[in-house]
Design a protein around this motif. Structure first.
Motif, PDB file in Angstrom:
ATOM      1  N   PHE A 141      46.127  36.211  24.539  1.00 23.42           N
ATOM      2  CA  PHE A 141      45.156  37.039  25.279  1.00 23.42           C
ATOM      3  C   PHE A 141      45.793  37.600  26.547  1.00 23.42           C
ATOM      4  O   PHE A 141      46.798  37.090  27.047  1.00 23.42           O
ATOM      5  CB  PHE A 141      43.899  36.240  25.615  1.00 23.42           C
ATOM      6  N   LEU A 149      38.863  39.295  30.397  1.00 22.70           N
ATOM      7  CA  LEU A 149      39.601  39.449  29.149  1.00 22.70           C
ATOM      8  C   LEU A 149      39.784  40.919  28.809  1.00 22.70           C
ATOM      9  O   LEU A 149      38.825  41.694  28.778  1.00 22.70           O
ATOM     10  CB  LEU A 149      38.861  38.737  28.013  1.00 22.70           C
ATOM     11  N   SER A 152      42.956  40.408  22.937  1.00 24.32           N
ATOM     12  CA  SER A 152      43.146  39.087  22.345  1.00 24.32           C
ATOM     13  C   SER A 152      43.488  39.223  20.865  1.00 24.32           C
ATOM     14  O   SER A 152      43.221  40.247  20.242  1.00 24.32           O
ATOM     15  CB  SER A 152      41.901  38.213  22.519  1.00 24.32           C
TER      16      SER A 152
END
Length: 324
Positions: A141, A149, A152
């Motif tokens: 990730f 985030l 990923s």
């Protein structure tokens, strides 16, 4: 694609795809390993646009709480391996074993940084991990500056743990036996997880004087039986189970037995000692309603004969043993 409007016209770019996916490739070395040994992990992470990732990767093994060295520990071991390139393999293995035995490990998930698309490291398989095939997952990730985030990806594979026999034992149905009964036993081997394993076990049984009664190869987990005849030597017998370098010895006791058999043929009464100790008792011999007392003193496997006197005819003969 991107669409641009100008005046009465427009322009469009070539179609393209926005992707958050990361392509993860992982190499587990070796793919088949014994419990307590080291697993080397390496791999690459590439974005869909072929850009190498600068981010993170986590590797976990389903059903196993792997032992992961701290970064300081891993750096020390890798440095040690570099130094060992100039010495013998045996010395290198010993040096590495010393370092690993004194290092700090955490349990759970292998976690490392990915730099320019690459990562590497290792983890340890716990010594009590059961044998079998286990699934591992590698998750890579990328985070933004605020820890959110961005991208990923995951990949999966398997690792196989070998069975290693750690102990051998013998189970049997009693500790003391009367001759004429069965000695029932079962050899057992245990693997690293304490579960019963498989394999051929060497069995030796020795008499009280340590002489070998018999030896044979049997399957672990299979029940075996020996009839202890009435003349088996009294005392402590030894049974030994051997599997590779493992060995287990146990004792069982054969009790003393005074026992006679008698046979009447052509007016001759034969009395035989079929026990495992000398026979020295009084017996009452009855024939045709008449009885007499005789002292029978016989060594092991000994016998004696008497001529019985009685008028012609058919008579019932019986022998009654005394206590002394």
């Amino acid at each position: 694609y991107i669409r641009t409007l100008y005046g009465n016209g427009e322009a469009r770019s070539r179609p393209f795809q926005i992707s958050r996916n990361l392509n993860v490739e992982v190499l587990i070395d070796p793919p088949v390993i014994k419990p307590g040994e080291r697993v080397n992990v390496s791999g690459t992470v590439v974005k869909d646009n072929r850009e190498m990732l600068d981010g993170y990767v986590e590797v976990s093994v389903e059903g196993i709480l792997i032992n992961v060295p701290t970064l300081e520990t891993e750096t020390e071991i890798l440095s040690n391996e570099t130094e060992n390139e100039s010495i013998s393999n045996e010395s290198a293995d010993e040096a590495e074993e010393v370092v690993e035995s004194t290092t700090n490990f955490s349990s759970g998930v292998f976690s490392r940084e990915v730099h320019e698309g690459s990562f590497s490291g290792y983890f340890m398989i716990p010594g009590d991990t059961p044998p079998g095939t286990f699934k591992f997952k590698a998750r890579a990730f990328e985070l933004d500056a605020d820890g959110n985030l961005l991208n990923s990806g995951e990949s999966f594979g398997t690792i196989r743990i070998e069975q290693v026999i750690k102990d051998v034992d013998i189970a049997y149905n009693a500790n003391s036996f009367v001759p004429g009964t069965e000695f029932v036993y079962k050899p057992i081997v245990y693997d690293q997880a304490g579960n019963e394993g498989q394999g051929d076990v060497g069995i030796e049984i020795r008499e009280p004087d340590k002489s070998l009664y018999f030896g044979k190869l049997v399957k672990a987990g299979e029940t075996q039986a020996i009839m202890l005849d009435s003349n088996f030597t009294p005392g402590y017998w030894e049974i030994t189970a051997k599997f590779e370098s493992l060995e287990k010895k146990k004792m069982f006791y054969v009790e003393e037995l005074q026992k006679i058999l008698y046979e009447l043929k052509d007016g001759i009464l034969t009395i035989s000692n079929v026990g495992n100790v000398p026979y020295d008792k009084q017996v009452e011999i009855s024939i045709g309603g008449k009885s007499e007392i005789r002292r029978i003193d016989l060594g092991i496997d000994g016998n004696t004969q008497f001529k019985l006197g009685a008028p012609d005819g058919e008579y019932e003969v019986s022998i009654k043993e005394g206590n002394i």
